[in-house]
Each structure stands twice: as C-alpha cells, then as structure tokens.
Design a protein around this motif. Structure first.
Motif, PDB file in Angstrom:
ATOM      1  N   GLU A  78       0.831  -1.210   0.000  1.00 20.21           N
ATOM      2  CA  GLU A  78       0.000   0.000   0.000  1.00 20.21           C
ATOM      3  C   GLU A  78       0.867   1.263   0.000  1.00 20.21           C
ATOM      4  N   TRP A  79       1.974   1.232   0.757  1.00 18.31           N
ATOM      5  CA  TRP A  79       2.884   2.376   0.776  1.00 18.31           C
ATOM      6  C   TRP A  79       3.432   2.619  -0.632  1.00 18.31           C
ATOM      7  N   ALA A  80       3.869   1.547  -1.304  1.00 17.78           N
ATOM      8  CA  ALA A  80       4.446   1.681  -2.651  1.00 17.78           C
ATOM      9  C   ALA A  80       3.413   2.251  -3.621  1.00 17.78           C
ATOM     10  N   GLU A  81       2.185   1.765  -3.545  1.00 15.18           N
ATOM     11  CA  GLU A  81       1.138   2.257  -4.447  1.00 15.18           C
ATOM     12  C   GLU A  81       0.801   3.722  -4.158  1.00 15.18           C
ATOM     13  N   THR A  82       0.780   4.094  -2.893  1.00 15.89           N
ATOM     14  CA  THR A  82       0.437   5.465  -2.499  1.00 15.89           C
ATOM     15  C   THR A  82       1.525   6.466  -2.862  1.00 15.89           C
ATOM     16  N   HIS A  83       2.779   6.078  -2.720  1.00 14.41           N
ATOM     17  CA  HIS A  83       3.892   7.015  -2.872  1.00 14.41           C
ATOM     18  C   HIS A  83       4.658   6.877  -4.186  1.00 14.41           C
ATOM     19  N   MET A  84       4.158   6.095  -5.126  1.00 12.98           N
ATOM     20  CA  MET A  84       4.883   5.882  -6.375  1.00 12.98           C
ATOM     21  C   MET A  84       5.113   7.184  -7.138  1.00 12.98           C
ATOM     22  N   ASN A  85       4.117   8.061  -7.188  1.00 15.35           N
ATOM     23  CA  ASN A  85       4.296   9.332  -7.906  1.00 15.35           C
ATOM     24  C   ASN A  85       5.413  10.168  -7.295  1.00 15.35           C
ATOM     25  N   GLU A  86       5.498  10.197  -5.967  1.00 18.25           N
ATOM     26  CA  GLU A  86       6.562  10.949  -5.294  1.00 18.25           C
ATOM     27  C   GLU A  86       7.931  10.358  -5.617  1.00 18.25           C
ATOM     28  N   VAL A  87       8.022   9.040  -5.597  1.00 15.25           N
ATOM     29  CA  VAL A  87       9.290   8.373  -5.890  1.00 15.25           C
ATOM     30  C   VAL A  87       9.711   8.671  -7.325  1.00 15.25           C
ATOM     31  N   LEU A  88       8.771   8.582  -8.256  1.00 17.49           N
ATOM     32  CA  LEU A  88       9.094   8.873  -9.654  1.00 17.49           C
ATOM     33  C   LEU A  88       9.545  10.317  -9.836  1.00 17.49           C
ATOM     34  N   ALA A  89       8.875  11.253  -9.157  1.00 15.21           N
ATOM     35  CA  ALA A  89       9.268  12.669  -9.235  1.00 15.21           C
ATOM     36  C   ALA A  89      10.666  12.873  -8.665  1.00 15.21           C
ATOM     37  N   ASN A  90      10.963  12.223  -7.548  1.00 15.63           N
ATOM     38  CA  ASN A  90      12.295  12.338  -6.948  1.00 15.63           C
ATOM     39  C   ASN A  90      13.368  11.744  -7.854  1.00 15.63           C
ATOM     40  N   ARG A  91      13.060  10.635  -8.498  1.00 20.73           N
ATOM     41  CA  ARG A  91      14.019  10.032  -9.427  1.00 20.73           C
ATOM     42  C   ARG A  91      14.314  10.991 -10.578  1.00 20.73           C
ATOM     43  N   GLU A  92      13.250  11.570 -11.124  1.00 21.86           N
ATOM     44  CA  GLU A  92      13.416  12.493 -12.243  1.00 21.86           C
ATOM     45  C   GLU A  92      14.257  13.702 -11.831  1.00 21.86           C
ATOM     46  N   GLU A  93      13.971  14.242 -10.650  1.00 13.51           N
ATOM     47  CA  GLU A  93      14.736  15.392 -10.146  1.00 13.51           C
ATOM     48  C   GLU A  93      16.201  15.018  -9.951  1.00 13.51           C
ATOM     49  N   TYR A  94      16.445  13.871  -9.372  1.00 13.06           N
ATOM     50  CA  TYR A  94      17.811  13.399  -9.141  1.00 13.06           C
ATOM     51  C   TYR A  94      18.553  13.221 -10.463  1.00 13.06           C
ATOM     52  N   ASP A  95      17.899  12.555 -11.419  1.00 16.35           N
ATOM     53  CA  ASP A  95      18.525  12.295 -12.715  1.00 16.35           C
ATOM     54  C   ASP A  95      18.850  13.608 -13.443  1.00 16.35           C
TER      55      ASP A  95
END
Length: 147
Positions: A126-143
C-alpha cells in the motif's frame, strides 16, 4: 558446559538472531520474503485486490487455485509461480490442498504464519502504491541534477 534440550537450543538460536550479522539465517529469510513474487502471492491470498464477487469492501484471506493465482499475477511464469509456491509451503506460510476431483483441484491458502507476514507486506504494498508518484518525481529530479 550443561547439555541443552532441542527446545532450549531453538530458544537460544532465536535470541542470537541478528540480521546485521553476515551468517545469520534471518538474513536469508529477509532476502526470500522481499522477493516481488512472494509479496504479490501473499497479497493475493490475503484477499488484496479485486474480489471475483465484485465486493471489495471486506479484505479477507481466501484459498485460490493455481490458475487463479497465475491470472492474478500478471507476468509470472509457470516455473516461477510453482517454485515460489513450493518455497512458501516449505517455509510454512502457505498450505497446498489437493481435492480428488476430475480434474484434480489444487488450492493454496495462507497459514497463520503466512497471514502474520501478509499483514506486514500489505502495508509495504500500500505504501508503494500510495507514494509511487513521489518516488518517480524524486528520481526524475535526481537524474536531472546529476546529468
């Protein structure tokens, strides 16, 4: 040195488990239960996701046939599903019931031990499903920053 009974040895071993130590057997167990297929099988048998009846209001563990699990777990190969179910049965997390019908019916169900792990894995799912957009945004920012 006094002789220990088997029960005393098991109790001592439990007290000695420390996953931060390289040789600890709990470390191998952590690696096994962190496998995506194990997490998804536990979730499916635990009743997560759409229920065939259409009633998703009550999440309840339920027995599932192999073919039902295979359809539920998109992308799992027959070999991987079979191996994972066998390992879960060996660890005492799942029971396999064979009913002598024509054709033979085989169902899988969580044990009490499996259900206790399911509750924890469900929270992670449930955590992964809820926070996936945040993780993807952070990855994009990092990259973008490191490119």
């Amino acid at each position: 040195m006094p002789t220990m009974t088997a029960a005393q040895k098991r109790a001592q071993a439990r007290a000695d488990y420390d996953a931060f130590l390289a040789g600890c057997p709990s470390r191998r167990l952590l690696a096994r239960i962190s496998d995506k297929w194990i997490a998804l099988i536990l979730a499916a048998l635990g009743g997560d996701g759409p229920h065939p009846s259409g009633d998703d209001s009550a999440v309840k563990p339920r027995a599932m046939r192999y073919s039902e699990l295979s359809r539920r777990l998109a992308g799992v190969s027959q070999k991987m599903l079979t191996q994972t179910l066998r390992s879960l049965e060996r660890d005492g997390l799942v029971t396999r019931t064979v009913t002598p019908t024509v054709p033979v019916t085989v169902t899988y169900e969580l044990t009490e031990l499996g259900l206790s792990l399911h509750h924890m894995m469900r929270g992670i799912k449930e955590w992964a499903e809820t926070h996936m957009n945040e993780v993807l945004a952070n990855r994009e920012e990092y990259d973008t920053r490191t490119a």
